[in-house]
Structure formats: C-alpha cells, structure tokens
Design an enzyme around this catalytic site. Structure first.
Site, PDB file in Angstrom:
ATOM      1  N   SER A 152       0.874  -1.169   0.000  1.00  0.00           N
ATOM      2  CA  SER A 152       0.000   0.000   0.000  1.00  0.00           C
ATOM      3  C   SER A 152       0.914   1.222   0.000  1.00  0.00           C
ATOM      4  CB  SER A 152      -0.854  -0.031   1.270  1.00  0.00           C
ATOM      5  OG  SER A 152      -1.416   1.234   1.530  1.00  0.00           O
ATOM      6  N   TYR A 165      -2.197  -1.017  10.254  1.00  0.00           N
ATOM      7  CA  TYR A 165      -2.271  -1.373   8.829  1.00  0.00           C
ATOM      8  C   TYR A 165      -0.980  -0.931   8.133  1.00  0.00           C
ATOM      9  CZ  TYR A 165      -3.930  -1.447   3.965  1.00  0.00           C
ATOM     10  OH  TYR A 165      -4.060  -1.688   2.613  1.00  0.00           O
TER      11      TYR A 165
HETATM   12  N1  LIG Z   1      -8.699  -1.191  -2.262  1.00  0.00           N
HETATM   13  C1  LIG Z   1      -7.699  -0.350  -2.146  1.00  0.00           C
HETATM   14  O1  LIG Z   1      -7.852   0.863  -2.420  1.00  0.00           O
HETATM   15  C2  LIG Z   1      -6.356  -0.831  -1.692  1.00  0.00           C
HETATM   16  C3  LIG Z   1      -5.296   0.094  -1.661  1.00  0.00           C
HETATM   17  C4  LIG Z   1      -4.031  -0.338  -1.249  1.00  0.00           C
HETATM   18  C5  LIG Z   1      -3.835  -1.666  -0.884  1.00  0.00           C
HETATM   19  N2  LIG Z   1      -4.891  -2.539  -0.921  1.00  0.00           N
HETATM   20  C6  LIG Z   1      -4.612  -3.943  -0.569  1.00  0.00           C
HETATM   21  O2  LIG Z   1      -5.156  -4.779  -1.568  1.00  0.00           O
HETATM   22  C7  LIG Z   1      -5.532  -6.044  -0.998  1.00  0.00           C
HETATM   23  C8  LIG Z   1      -6.978  -6.338  -1.343  1.00  0.00           C
HETATM   24  O3  LIG Z   1      -7.779  -5.334  -0.770  1.00  0.00           O
HETATM   25  P1  LIG Z   1      -9.307  -5.107  -1.168  1.00  0.00           P
HETATM   26  O4  LIG Z   1      -9.493  -3.647  -1.264  1.00  0.00           O
HETATM   27  O5  LIG Z   1      -9.688  -5.994  -2.288  1.00  0.00           O
HETATM   28  O6  LIG Z   1      -9.992  -5.593   0.195  1.00  0.00           O
HETATM   29  P2  LIG Z   1     -11.375  -6.330   0.498  1.00  0.00           P
HETATM   30  O7  LIG Z   1     -12.383  -6.025  -0.568  1.00  0.00           O
HETATM   31  O8  LIG Z   1     -11.672  -6.012   1.899  1.00  0.00           O
HETATM   32  O9  LIG Z   1     -10.974  -7.874   0.356  1.00  0.00           O
HETATM   33  C9  LIG Z   1     -10.081  -8.431   1.275  1.00  0.00           C
HETATM   34  C10 LIG Z   1     -10.118  -9.926   1.149  1.00  0.00           C
HETATM   35  O10 LIG Z   1      -9.301 -10.472   2.192  1.00  0.00           O
HETATM   36  C11 LIG Z   1     -10.020 -11.510   2.820  1.00  0.00           C
HETATM   37  N3  LIG Z   1      -9.665 -11.700   4.227  1.00  0.00           N
HETATM   38  C12 LIG Z   1      -9.716 -10.790   5.225  1.00  0.00           C
HETATM   39  N4  LIG Z   1      -9.409 -11.371   6.389  1.00  0.00           N
HETATM   40  C13 LIG Z   1      -9.175 -12.680   6.122  1.00  0.00           C
HETATM   41  C14 LIG Z   1      -8.851 -13.800   6.928  1.00  0.00           C
HETATM   42  N5  LIG Z   1      -8.744 -13.714   8.269  1.00  0.00           N
HETATM   43  N6  LIG Z   1      -8.666 -15.006   6.330  1.00  0.00           N
HETATM   44  C15 LIG Z   1      -8.817 -15.129   5.002  1.00  0.00           C
HETATM   45  N7  LIG Z   1      -9.154 -14.108   4.186  1.00  0.00           N
HETATM   46  C16 LIG Z   1      -9.326 -12.898   4.748  1.00  0.00           C
HETATM   47  C17 LIG Z   1     -11.477 -11.064   2.727  1.00  0.00           C
HETATM   48  O11 LIG Z   1     -12.316 -12.161   2.953  1.00  0.00           O
HETATM   49  P3  LIG Z   1     -13.897 -11.964   3.165  1.00  0.00           P
HETATM   50  O12 LIG Z   1     -14.405 -11.776   1.792  1.00  0.00           O
HETATM   51  O13 LIG Z   1     -14.323 -13.218   3.777  1.00  0.00           O
HETATM   52  O14 LIG Z   1     -14.069 -10.750   4.011  1.00  0.00           O
HETATM   53  C18 LIG Z   1     -11.522 -10.503   1.320  1.00  0.00           C
HETATM   54  O15 LIG Z   1     -11.740 -11.512   0.374  1.00  0.00           O
HETATM   55  C19 LIG Z   1      -5.277  -5.909   0.504  1.00  0.00           C
HETATM   56  O16 LIG Z   1      -4.015  -6.454   0.800  1.00  0.00           O
HETATM   57  C20 LIG Z   1      -5.242  -4.401   0.733  1.00  0.00           C
HETATM   58  O17 LIG Z   1      -4.473  -4.064   1.861  1.00  0.00           O
HETATM   59  C21 LIG Z   1      -6.135  -2.147  -1.315  1.00  0.00           C
END
Ligand SMILES: NC(=O)c1ccc[n+]([C@@H]2O[C@H](COP(=O)([O-])OP(=O)(O)OC[C@H]3O[C@@H](n4cnc5c(N)ncnc54)[C@H](OP(=O)(O)O)[C@@H]3O)[C@@H](O)[C@H]2O)c1
Length: 247
Positions: A152, A165
């Site tokens: 991130s 985070y």
């Molecule tokens: N979106 C952004 O703007 C952004 C920016 C920078 C970095 N990121 C990074 O990109 C990655 C994906 O983020 P996202 O935005 O797609 O997030 P998201 O929509 O919240 O999806 C996160 C995923 O991680 C899974 N997860 C969370 N806790 C877990 C656990 N204990 N065991 C197994 N799976 C688990 C969730 O499962 P459930 O579906 O069951 O909840 C979900 O499928 C992350 O590493 C995040 O830090 C995102």
C-alpha cells in the site's frame, strides 16, 4: 507502463490467490483463470469463494479449487496441511498472490488496542510468513514461479492514523525484499504490488465519504497483476510496483 498481456499468458499455471472471494483478490482470480491458469481460491467466507468459483466455471475457464481458511486463526500446521493438499493435487505452484488483508480501525496511535494490533499483524504479516514457508517447496518445483505480496502507499511512507495497517504493510515489503534477495539465484521471483485507491469494500471503509465512481475498479488495475504473474516478468524481482503510477 503499458502491459500487453496475451490471452494465454498463464496457460497451464497453478496459482494460489488469498482473499479470492471479494475485491481485488476476486478479480485477480477471475483474470488469472481467464488467461489460462488453474486458480486455487483461498479465503475465509465459503459463500464468496463459491461465487468466484461459479463465475470461473460459468465462463468455461479451467476448473478452480477452493481452500476455506481463516488466516486469523490458522496455525503453522494448517499451512503445512494446505501445502500437502496442493502438492498431492497439483504437484507444484507457479504463482501466489498474497492479497487478503485486514484494514482494522483508523485511529490515533495511542488508541490502537492490543487486540487490533494482534489481529492485523496475524492476518497481514504472520499468516503470510507461515503460508510462504509452507509453500516454498511447491514454488521451487515450478520452472518460473512468481510470488506477489500486496502493499500500500502507507507501506513505504507512514501516515498519521493508519497505525497497524501501515506497519503491517512495511513488514510485508520487508518480507518481500528479504525473500527476493534470498531467492535471487532460484526460479522464484518475489515482488509486491501497491494497488492504489481501488473501488472495493476496504477502500469504502477507509474513505466512507469519497465518490467511489472516481476510483479505478479492480478490473482496471489487472494488467500489472497479470504481467507480474506471467513469464513476461521473469527477470523482475525485489520490486514494489504501483498499479496506478502517478503521471
Ligand atoms: N482497495 C484499495 O484501495 C487498496 C489500496 C491499497 C492496498 N490494498 C490492498 O489490496 C488487498 C486487497 O484489498 P481489497 O481492497 O480488495 O480488500 P477487500 O475487498 O476487503 O478484500 C479483502 C479480502 O481479504 C479476505 N480476508 C480478510 N481477512 C481474512 C482472513 N482472516 N482469512 C482469510 N481471508 C481474509 C477477505 O475475505 P472476506 O471476503 O471473507 O471478508 C476478502 O476476500 C489488501 O491487501 C489491501 O491491503 C487495497
């Protein structure tokens, strides 16, 4: 950089995606399958994983597999058992996308609870550490393996209120760099992606007041995810690359 990804770029590859039931991880699983990979869908909510599975099957892409696993409670033995299962079913791994993460609560440093700190460090760092240790032998069996972590912007530049985070993403980038250096003479390359602001549930939680329509969708940031998983990137290692570089 413009990535031009052939439709068969991942043909025959076996790729594990964590957090494959939602957000970026779901889209990555679909895109990898669309480009020919057999995708192993790991996550904690079985219903969501089944939806990803059904979408892949409905499109006629290679049949995926599902591994339900809550990374918050999983032990070293759970990851070793998981690696055994993957090994006996597929024999190797060509790629892993460490994508699952928790955001936690954005708050002043002195108000971060020990429970929040432990949960985030467990899911975002320790789980990836244990999983990577367990699956390294399977990655060594591939001719060209790609291990991708997810960072991130706050993983290389600290920011007020992003607390655990941000610290967990610094640790993620550290793990990526240590592994990349250690594996520099192997067939395993190790990189990280910084997705940048992307339209998902996590982003909406962090920025509830913003207009989500202005954000890129997970599909729009896929070219980098595909490039780093394909053999086109086989000489790239130890990098954290922005999916949305500043122009
Ligand atoms: N979106 C952004 O703007 C952004 C920016 C920078 C970095 N990121 C990074 O990109 C990655 C994906 O983020 P996202 O935005 O797609 O997030 P998201 O929509 O919240 O999806 C996160 C995923 O991680 C899974 N997860 C969370 N806790 C877990 C656990 N204990 N065991 C197994 N799976 C688990 C969730 O499962 P459930 O579906 O069951 O909840 C979900 O499928 C992350 O590493 C995040 O830090 C995102």
């Amino acid at each position: 950089m413009n990535y031009s990804i052939p439709s068969d770029a991942l043909q025959g590859k076996i790729i594990l995606v964590t957090g494959a039931g939602d957000g970026i991880g779901k889209q990555a699983a679909l895109s990898y399958a669309q480009h020919g990979a057999t995708v192993i869908l790991l996550g904690r909510t079985v219903k969501k994983l089944e939806q990803t599975y059904d979408e892949i099957e409905a499109q006629g892409f290679p049949q995926p597999a599902i591994i339900p696993l809550d990374m918050k409670g999983a032990s070293k033995q759970n990851y070793l058992d998981m690696a055994d299962t993957i090994g006996s079913q597929f024999g190797r791994l060509d790629g892993v996308l460490h994508n699952a993460s928790l955001l936690g609560v954005l708050s002043p440093f002195d108000q971060i609870s020990e429970a929040t700190y432990d949960d985030l460090m467990q899911v975002n760092v320790k789980a990836q550490f244990l999983m990577t240790q367990a699956i390294l032998p399977l990655l060594h069996k591939s001719n060209h393996a790609s291990l991708i972590f997810t960072s991130s912007t706050v993983g290389h530049s600290g920011r007020a209120f992003w607390g655990t985070y941000a610290m967990s993403k610094f640790a993620t980038e550290g793990m990526m760099q240590v592994l990349a250096d250690e594996l520099s003479d192997s067939h395993i390359r190790v990189n990280a992606i910084n997705p940048g602001g992307t339209r998902t549930g996590m982003r909406a939680k962090a920025y509830p007041a913003e207009d989500a329509d202005l954000l890129k969708t997970p599909l729009e940031i896929m070219p980098l995810y595909l490039y780093l998983m394909s053999n086109q990137s086989q000489d790239i290692t130890g990098q954290c690359i922005d999916a949305q570089p500043k122009k």
